[in-house]
Design a protein around this motif. Sequence first.
Motif, mmCIF file in Angstrom:
data_model
loop_
_atom_site.group_PDB
_atom_site.id
_atom_site.type_symbol
_atom_site.label_atom_id
_atom_site.label_comp_id
_atom_site.label_asym_id
_atom_site.label_seq_id
_atom_site.Cartn_x
_atom_site.Cartn_y
_atom_site.Cartn_z
ATOM 1 N N LEU A 301 0.846 -1.191 0.000
ATOM 2 C CA LEU A 301 0.000 0.000 0.000
ATOM 3 C C LEU A 301 0.884 1.244 0.000
ATOM 4 C CD1 LEU A 301 -2.895 1.198 0.257
ATOM 5 C CD2 LEU A 301 -2.538 1.179 2.739
ATOM 6 N N LEU A 302 0.728 2.071 -1.026
ATOM 7 C CA LEU A 302 1.544 3.274 -1.158
ATOM 8 C C LEU A 302 1.164 4.312 -0.089
ATOM 9 C CD1 LEU A 302 1.366 3.472 -5.040
ATOM 10 C CD2 LEU A 302 3.450 3.059 -3.715
ATOM 11 N N PRO A 303 2.103 5.178 0.309
ATOM 12 C CA PRO A 303 1.818 6.155 1.367
ATOM 13 C C PRO A 303 0.748 7.158 0.951
ATOM 14 C CG PRO A 303 3.965 6.575 0.356
ATOM 15 C CD PRO A 303 3.497 5.262 -0.170
ATOM 16 N N GLN A 304 -0.192 7.393 1.857
ATOM 17 C CA GLN A 304 -1.305 8.302 1.579
ATOM 18 C C GLN A 304 -0.820 9.726 1.329
ATOM 19 O OE1 GLN A 304 -3.929 9.619 4.853
ATOM 20 N NE2 GLN A 304 -5.619 8.691 3.688
ATOM 21 N N LYS A 305 0.217 10.154 2.031
ATOM 22 C CA LYS A 305 0.715 11.522 1.892
ATOM 23 C C LYS A 305 1.219 11.798 0.474
ATOM 24 C CE LYS A 305 5.277 10.069 3.525
ATOM 25 N NZ LYS A 305 6.246 10.098 4.641
ATOM 26 N N ALA A 306 1.689 10.746 -0.210
ATOM 27 C CA ALA A 306 2.219 10.904 -1.570
ATOM 28 C C ALA A 306 1.171 10.615 -2.642
ATOM 29 C CB ALA A 306 3.425 9.989 -1.769
ATOM 30 N N PHE A 307 0.240 9.721 -2.326
ATOM 31 C CA PHE A 307 -0.765 9.294 -3.303
ATOM 32 C C PHE A 307 -2.172 9.440 -2.710
ATOM 33 C CE2 PHE A 307 3.210 7.120 -4.032
ATOM 34 C CZ PHE A 307 3.400 7.221 -5.412
ATOM 35 N N PRO A 308 -2.601 10.675 -2.461
ATOM 36 C CA PRO A 308 -3.911 10.870 -1.831
ATOM 37 C C PRO A 308 -5.054 10.703 -2.832
ATOM 38 C CG PRO A 308 -2.946 12.988 -2.333
ATOM 39 C CD PRO A 308 -1.911 11.952 -2.693
#
Length: 365
Positions: A301-308
Amino acid sequence: MSKKMSAFLHQRPLYSSSPESYDLSPRSRQDHQKTSSSAAFLSRGPALVLLLLSLLVILGVVFPYVQSPNSLIFFTSRSSDSKWRSYTLSEAAAYVAKNNSLIVCAVSEAYLSFLNNWLISIARQKHHDKVLVIAEDYATLFKVNERWPGHAVLVPPALEAAAAHKFGSQGFFNFTARRPQHLLQILELGYNVMYNDVDMVWLADPFPYFEGEHDVYFMDDMAYVKPLNHSHDLPPPGKKGRTYICSCLIYLRPTVGAKLLMNKWIEELKDQPWSRAKKANDQPAFNWALNKTAGQVDVYLLPQKAFPTGGLYFRNKTWARETEGMHVIIHNNYIIGFEKKTKRFRDYGLWLVDEYAIESPLGNL
C-alpha cells in the motif's frame, strides 16, 4: 556551258506523286506528323503497350483515394491508418518500454484533453517516453499515432467512441472491465507496468516509491486521514466485506503473484456483470480479487501523503496544507463529469493544457 549541264541545273527535284506528300496546308502537315508519330510509337512493340496497361492499372488503384488537392496527404494518411490497425500490443510494448517498464493508460476519444494534461505532468518528470496509450476506439488510435507515432495501440475489439463516457453506464463498465486483460497481457510479455487513469496529475517522480520487490503496489481510495507512517499492508475489509483500494493507480511486476491477481480480477468481473440494478465498475471486482488472493500475492500500500485520493486532497484543505511538498500523484476522483473535473483542476492550478500544451508529446490537440 554544255546543253547537258544546263539541263541538269534547270531540272526540278523529283518528289513522290502521292497527294499526301505535297500541297499540304500547315495544319494538314501537323496532322500528318501526328499520325506518323503515333504509328511509330505503336510500332515499337508490345513492351510499350504493356507499359500503358500498367499505368492504367495503377491509376485504377490510386484514383479512388484522389479526392482533393491534398490527395497525396490523404493517401499517406490512409496507409498509416492501415498500419496502426495491425499494430499489436507486443509490438507496441517492445517499442515503448524503457528499462523493461511501461506506463499505460486506457483512453477513449472523449478523454483526449485529460490524456494531454496527464502527459504534460509526466513529461515534466522525464518518464513520458515509456508511456503507451491503449486506445479504446480508432479515433484515439489514429490521433495519438499521428502526433506521436508508435505510442498508441488498440486491442480489438474497438469500443464505440461514445460508449464509455458516462460513469455507471454499461459502456463504462465494458471499457473498464478490459483493464486487467490489458495488464495481464503486458505482464505475460515480461514487463513491469504502471497503470494510471488520465484524470491524474504527477507532481513528482513516483518510481522511487515502488521500493522492494513486491508483486503489486496500489493506493487507498478512502478519504479519512491516516498516520504519516501508516502500514503498507492490505487494509482490513470495510462495511461491505471488502477493502476500498483504488484500481486507478496500480504498479505490477511480471511475477506469478501479479498474474494470479489479474486473473482473479478478470474472474470477479465475469461473476459481477453490469446490470441496471447494480451498475458495477471494475473497482469492486479488483478489491474482491485482492481479498480472495490475500497471502498469495505480495502487496504494498503506497503512502497516503504521496498518493492521496481526490476525496482527501481536494476536500481536506488542512491536510493538504500540512502535507504540502509530499504529494506525488493527485487523482481527480470523488467527482463525476468532464466539466466538473476540468473546473476543479483549473481551480487548483492543475489543468496544464491551457498554457503548457507545447510540453506534451501530442502538442495542442
